[in-house]
Design an enzyme around this catalytic site. Structure first.
Site, PDB file in Angstrom:
ATOM      1  N   ARG A 119       0.856  -1.189   0.000  1.00 32.27           N
ATOM      2  CA  ARG A 119       0.000   0.000   0.000  1.00 32.27           C
ATOM      3  C   ARG A 119       0.891   1.237   0.000  1.00 32.27           C
ATOM      4  NH1 ARG A 119      -3.750  -2.545  -1.600  1.00 32.27           N
ATOM      5  NH2 ARG A 119      -5.750  -2.889  -0.570  1.00 32.27           N
ATOM      6  N   GLU A 151      -3.128   8.064  -3.910  1.00 32.88           N
ATOM      7  CA  GLU A 151      -3.525   7.159  -4.990  1.00 32.88           C
ATOM      8  C   GLU A 151      -4.944   7.511  -5.417  1.00 32.88           C
ATOM      9  OE1 GLU A 151      -2.221   3.030  -4.565  1.00 32.88           O
ATOM     10  OE2 GLU A 151      -4.064   2.403  -5.558  1.00 32.88           O
ATOM     11  N   HIS A 173      -1.504   0.532  -9.747  1.00 33.17           N
ATOM     12  CA  HIS A 173      -2.241  -0.469  -8.959  1.00 33.17           C
ATOM     13  C   HIS A 173      -2.859  -1.536  -9.878  1.00 33.17           C
ATOM     14  CE1 HIS A 173      -4.325  -0.997  -4.803  1.00 33.17           C
ATOM     15  NE2 HIS A 173      -4.250  -2.161  -5.426  1.00 33.17           N
TER      16      HIS A 173
HETATM   17  N1  LIG Z   1      -0.974  -4.112  -5.454  1.00 34.30           N
HETATM   18  C1  LIG Z   1      -2.059  -4.852  -5.397  1.00 34.30           C
HETATM   19  O1  LIG Z   1      -2.840  -4.935  -6.342  1.00 34.30           O
HETATM   20  C2  LIG Z   1      -2.346  -5.649  -4.170  1.00 34.30           C
HETATM   21  C3  LIG Z   1      -1.891  -5.228  -2.944  1.00 34.30           C
HETATM   22  N2  LIG Z   1      -2.124  -5.989  -1.831  1.00 34.30           N
HETATM   23  C4  LIG Z   1      -1.587  -5.502  -0.554  1.00 34.30           C
HETATM   24  O2  LIG Z   1      -0.597  -6.410  -0.105  1.00 34.30           O
HETATM   25  C5  LIG Z   1      -0.789  -6.693   1.274  1.00 34.30           C
HETATM   26  C6  LIG Z   1      -0.333  -8.093   1.578  1.00 34.30           C
HETATM   27  O3  LIG Z   1      -1.167  -9.027   0.907  1.00 34.30           O
HETATM   28  P1  LIG Z   1      -1.173 -10.570   1.343  1.00 34.30           P
HETATM   29  O4  LIG Z   1       0.217 -11.075   1.424  1.00 34.30           O
HETATM   30  O5  LIG Z   1      -2.131 -11.253   0.498  1.00 34.30           O
HETATM   31  O6  LIG Z   1      -1.778 -10.401   2.804  1.00 34.30           O
HETATM   32  P2  LIG Z   1      -1.438 -11.170   4.159  1.00 34.30           P
HETATM   33  O7  LIG Z   1      -2.441 -10.712   5.153  1.00 34.30           O
HETATM   34  O8  LIG Z   1      -1.257 -12.614   3.872  1.00 34.30           O
HETATM   35  O9  LIG Z   1      -0.024 -10.561   4.563  1.00 34.30           O
HETATM   36  C7  LIG Z   1       0.100  -9.342   5.225  1.00 34.30           C
HETATM   37  C8  LIG Z   1       1.415  -9.369   5.921  1.00 34.30           C
HETATM   38  O10 LIG Z   1       1.679  -8.100   6.521  1.00 34.30           O
HETATM   39  C9  LIG Z   1       2.526  -8.384   7.579  1.00 34.30           C
HETATM   40  N3  LIG Z   1       2.636  -7.293   8.533  1.00 34.30           N
HETATM   41  C10 LIG Z   1       1.665  -6.740   9.298  1.00 34.30           C
HETATM   42  N4  LIG Z   1       2.186  -5.812  10.109  1.00 34.30           N
HETATM   43  C11 LIG Z   1       3.522  -5.770   9.841  1.00 34.30           C
HETATM   44  C12 LIG Z   1       4.604  -5.016  10.352  1.00 34.30           C
HETATM   45  N5  LIG Z   1       4.431  -4.131  11.343  1.00 34.30           N
HETATM   46  N6  LIG Z   1       5.828  -5.220   9.836  1.00 34.30           N
HETATM   47  C13 LIG Z   1       6.025  -6.124   8.869  1.00 34.30           C
HETATM   48  N7  LIG Z   1       5.035  -6.888   8.345  1.00 34.30           N
HETATM   49  C14 LIG Z   1       3.809  -6.710   8.837  1.00 34.30           C
HETATM   50  C15 LIG Z   1       1.894  -9.585   8.241  1.00 34.30           C
HETATM   51  O11 LIG Z   1       2.787 -10.284   9.017  1.00 34.30           O
HETATM   52  C16 LIG Z   1       1.456 -10.394   7.041  1.00 34.30           C
HETATM   53  O12 LIG Z   1       2.405 -11.378   6.758  1.00 34.30           O
HETATM   54  C17 LIG Z   1      -2.289  -6.469   1.516  1.00 34.30           C
HETATM   55  O13 LIG Z   1      -2.514  -6.060   2.854  1.00 34.30           O
HETATM   56  C18 LIG Z   1      -2.657  -5.403   0.532  1.00 34.30           C
HETATM   57  O14 LIG Z   1      -2.597  -4.146   1.141  1.00 34.30           O
HETATM   58  C19 LIG Z   1      -2.771  -7.173  -1.904  1.00 34.30           C
HETATM   59  C20 LIG Z   1      -3.270  -7.622  -3.091  1.00 34.30           C
HETATM   60  C21 LIG Z   1      -3.147  -6.864  -4.309  1.00 34.30           C
HETATM   61  O1  LIG Z   2      -7.069  -6.744  -2.747  1.00 36.51           O
HETATM   62  C1  LIG Z   2      -6.328  -5.765  -2.574  1.00 36.51           C
HETATM   63  O2  LIG Z   2      -5.980  -5.361  -1.473  1.00 36.51           O
HETATM   64  C2  LIG Z   2      -5.832  -5.068  -3.746  1.00 36.51           C
HETATM   65  O3  LIG Z   2      -5.044  -4.154  -3.657  1.00 36.51           O
HETATM   66  C3  LIG Z   2      -6.330  -5.512  -5.042  1.00 36.51           C
HETATM   67  O4  LIG Z   2      -6.833  -4.449  -5.714  1.00 36.51           O
HETATM   68  P1  LIG Z   2      -8.297  -3.903  -5.383  1.00 36.51           P
HETATM   69  O5  LIG Z   2      -8.189  -3.275  -4.018  1.00 36.51           O
HETATM   70  O6  LIG Z   2      -9.200  -5.084  -5.403  1.00 36.51           O
HETATM   71  O7  LIG Z   2      -8.495  -2.921  -6.476  1.00 36.51           O
END
Ligand SMILES: NC(=O)C1=CN([C@@H]2O[C@H](COP(=O)(O)OP(=O)(O)OC[C@H]3O[C@@H](n4cnc5c(N)ncnc54)[C@H](O)[C@@H]3O)[C@@H](O)[C@H]2O)C=CC1
Ligand SMILES: O=C(O)C(=O)COP(=O)(O)O
Length: 309
Positions: A222, A251, A270
């Site tokens: 993010r 964003e 994104h």
């Molecule tokens: N660019 C995009 O389109 C997308 C972005 N995302 C973002 O990526 C993030 C991660 O996604 P996932 O791996 O699927 O989620 P997840 O919930 O499996 O992983 C989140 C991670 O953040 C870590 N975390 C929380 N607090 C922390 C801290 N203080 N220091 C270090 N690590 C910390 C947790 O330990 C966890 O491993 C989401 O929260 C979302 O914001 C997710 C999907 C798509």
């Molecule tokens: O699932 C998430 O957190 C993502 O960043 C994926 O993109 P979205 O928020 O679904 O546009």
């Protein structure tokens, strides 16, 4: 909508607009699709972009709410997430596609693709090999677990920031509170953490100064994880090698923002989670979680309102 033949199947509402694919996913998991007033489960699809409006569809009967996003800071920061009913995110569901994008951004930085794409002249400044790089995974959830095996054939030395204990295949694991320790060592610092009050602005001027002057900062988590003004200053001062960002703060990144023209910045808007891959992964997550809900098993992606993810 095809009526289900099983009257005992729990009633699940898919909204706020109809979504054929997710309704099929509910039936596949053993639920039946019902209106919001009868539902014990609520599945919001990606159009559910207004947390305050959507939360009105959660009723006294609701026992479970599924959100379509992996990152749920807009919901947690409004205090909308509870433990009863239980709320689940799509955390981990988009791991393969987002990890692939993070990998592409690292290679682009290594090979100076952002500079070559802009040059419009035969300016032969070489990039560098990615093979053998040191990569710091800041946050090791679903995306991190998909990215780690992609690095293996490139013989990378991987450092991971997680509180979940040592990770197989990683040279060193450090706790979340010690994340700064990995910054001076990494050729690529990859932000994969959820946005929470603890991670907001976790990469600011002091942390950018800890990074090597040829290191790249990659962000697919993010935008709010980084202090954008501090990043612009660091890029202008040559204090880091570059930044490749799929997510930004603000964003959308406004036209004319300095990050668009910084020579060593590469912005993608994104798009790490392309729509087809997103829709397929969300449908699979809905089927999996409806099946678990039907069988009384633990749901995937349960949100901890205290932790914020
Ligand atoms: N660019 C995009 O389109 C997308 C972005 N995302 C973002 O990526 C993030 C991660 O996604 P996932 O791996 O699927 O989620 P997840 O919930 O499996 O992983 C989140 C991670 O953040 C870590 N975390 C929380 N607090 C922390 C801290 N203080 N220091 C270090 N690590 C910390 C947790 O330990 C966890 O491993 C989401 O929260 C979302 O914001 C997710 C999907 C798509
Ligand atoms: O699932 C998430 O957190 C993502 O960043 C994926 O993109 P979205 O928020 O679904 O546009």
């Amino acid at each position: 909508m095809t009526p289900t033949t099983n009257d005992h199947a729990p009633g699940i509402y898919v909204g706020p607009d109809p979504d054929d694919r997710l309704e099929a996913a509910v039936r596949e998991g053993g639920g039946q699709v019902v209106g919001p007033d009868e539902a014990v489960g609520v599945v919001f699809h990606s159009a559910a972009d207004d947390p305050a409006e959507s939360v009105g569809l959660v009723t006294d009967r609701t026992r479970w709410v599924q959100l379509p996003h992996a990152g749920v800071e807009r919901w947690t920061s409004n205090g909308l997430i509870t433990t009863d009913p239980v709320w689940t995110s799509a955390a981990g569901a988009y791991g393969p596609q987002v990890a692939e994008h993070a990998f592409a951004l690292m290679l682009a930085g290594a090979r100076r693709l952002q500079a070559a794409a802009r040059a419009q002249t035969w300016d032969r400044q070489p990039g560098r090999m990615f093979m053998g790089s040191t990569v710091a995974l800041v946050g090791y959830g679903g995306i991190g677990r998909c990215l780690l095996p992609m690095l293996e054939p490139f013989h990378c030395r991987v450092l991971a920031v997680t509180d979940s204990g040592p990770v197989d295949g990683v040279e060193r694991t450090v706790s979340r509170s010690d994340y700064r320790d990995v910054l001076p060592e990494a050729d690529y610092v990859v932000l994969l953490a959820a946005l929470t009050p603890q991670t907001q602005g976790m990469i600011g001027a002091a942390e950018l100064d800890l990074m090597r002057d040829d290191a790249w900062l990659i962000n697919v988590g993010r935008g709010g994880l980084i202090d954008t003004d501090a990043l612009v200053d660091a890029l202008r001062g040559g204090r880091i090698g570059g930044a490749a960002l799929d997510v930004t703060d603000p964003e959308p990144l406004p036209d004319g923002h300095p990050l668009w023209t910084e020579p060593n910045a590469l912005i993608t808007p994104h798009v790490a989670n392309p729509k087809d891959a997103h829709d397929a992964a969300l449908a699979q997550r809905v089927t999996d979680n409806v099946r678990r809900f039907v069988n009384g098993e633990p749901l995937l992606g349960v949100i901890d309102p205290e932790a914020g993810f």
